[in-house]
Design an enzyme around this catalytic site. Structure first.
Site, PDB file in Angstrom:
ATOM      1  N   ALA A 202       5.689   6.709   0.366  1.00 12.84           N
ATOM      2  CA  ALA A 202       5.243   8.061   0.708  1.00 12.84           C
ATOM      3  C   ALA A 202       6.411   9.038   0.616  1.00 12.84           C
ATOM      4  O   ALA A 202       6.255  10.155   0.108  1.00 12.84           O
ATOM      5  CB  ALA A 202       4.629   8.084   2.111  1.00 12.84           C
TER       6      ALA A 202
ATOM      7  N   GLY B  56       0.833  -1.199   0.000  1.00 10.76           N
ATOM      8  CA  GLY B  56       0.000   0.000   0.000  1.00 10.76           C
ATOM      9  C   GLY B  56       0.867   1.247   0.000  1.00 10.76           C
ATOM     10  O   GLY B  56       2.018   1.224  -0.427  1.00 10.76           O
ATOM     11  N   LEU B  57       0.329   2.336   0.504  1.00 18.32           N
ATOM     12  CA  LEU B  57       1.078   3.592   0.566  1.00 18.32           C
ATOM     13  C   LEU B  57       1.885   3.597   1.861  1.00 18.32           C
ATOM     14  O   LEU B  57       1.526   4.192   2.853  1.00 18.32           O
ATOM     15  CB  LEU B  57       0.127   4.795   0.493  1.00 18.32           C
ATOM     16  CG  LEU B  57       0.772   6.176   0.366  1.00 18.32           C
ATOM     17  CD1 LEU B  57       1.733   6.228  -0.813  1.00 18.32           C
ATOM     18  CD2 LEU B  57      -0.275   7.243   0.222  1.00 18.32           C
ATOM     19  N   HIS B  58       2.999   2.875   1.858  1.00 24.62           N
ATOM     20  CA  HIS B  58       3.856   2.711   3.030  1.00 24.62           C
ATOM     21  C   HIS B  58       4.869   3.852   3.122  1.00 24.62           C
ATOM     22  O   HIS B  58       4.937   4.720   2.243  1.00 24.62           O
ATOM     23  CB  HIS B  58       4.564   1.358   2.979  1.00 24.62           C
ATOM     24  CG  HIS B  58       5.301   1.139   1.691  1.00 24.62           C
ATOM     25  ND1 HIS B  58       6.568   1.643   1.467  1.00 24.62           N
ATOM     26  CD2 HIS B  58       4.948   0.509   0.551  1.00 24.62           C
ATOM     27  CE1 HIS B  58       6.966   1.316   0.246  1.00 24.62           C
ATOM     28  NE2 HIS B  58       5.993   0.629  -0.337  1.00 24.62           N
ATOM     29  N   ALA B  59       5.676   3.860   4.166  1.00 25.90           N
ATOM     30  CA  ALA B  59       6.592   4.974   4.447  1.00 25.90           C
ATOM     31  C   ALA B  59       7.563   5.254   3.307  1.00 25.90           C
ATOM     32  O   ALA B  59       7.755   6.402   2.916  1.00 25.90           O
ATOM     33  CB  ALA B  59       7.354   4.705   5.739  1.00 25.90           C
TER      34      ALA B  59
END
Length: 81
Positions: free
Chosen positions: A18, A12-15
């Site tokens: 991002a 997903g939209l992980h660190a």
């Protein structure tokens, strides 16, 4: 300009993703926001992006305004897709 994109990263939209998105969005002369689940955040804010907690396979809407909006959305699509 608006475009709906699907998050295809397995996490997903992980660190890390991002952080890359913040760096990319910051490189353009645009205002960029991500909309997800009735929330809207500045794509140049890592804390804002992380607060969305977007899982793999979900859609986000990217909204870009400014001189480089078309290019910014295309590059963001390449990163997230």
């Amino acid at each position: 300009m608006k475009k709906e994109l699907t998050i295809k990263s397995t996490s997903g939209l992980h660190a890390a993703l991002a952080a890359k998105l913040v760096q990319l969005a910051s490189s353009f002369d645009v205002t960029v926001e991500l909309e997800y689940d009735d929330k809207k955040v500045d794509a140049k804010s890592i804390l804002g992006l992380m607060s969305l907690a977007v899982p793999k396979g979900d859609n986000v809407t990217v909204v870009a305004e400014g001189n480089d909006a078309d290019i910014a959305i295309e590059e963001i699509e390449n990163l997230l897709g």
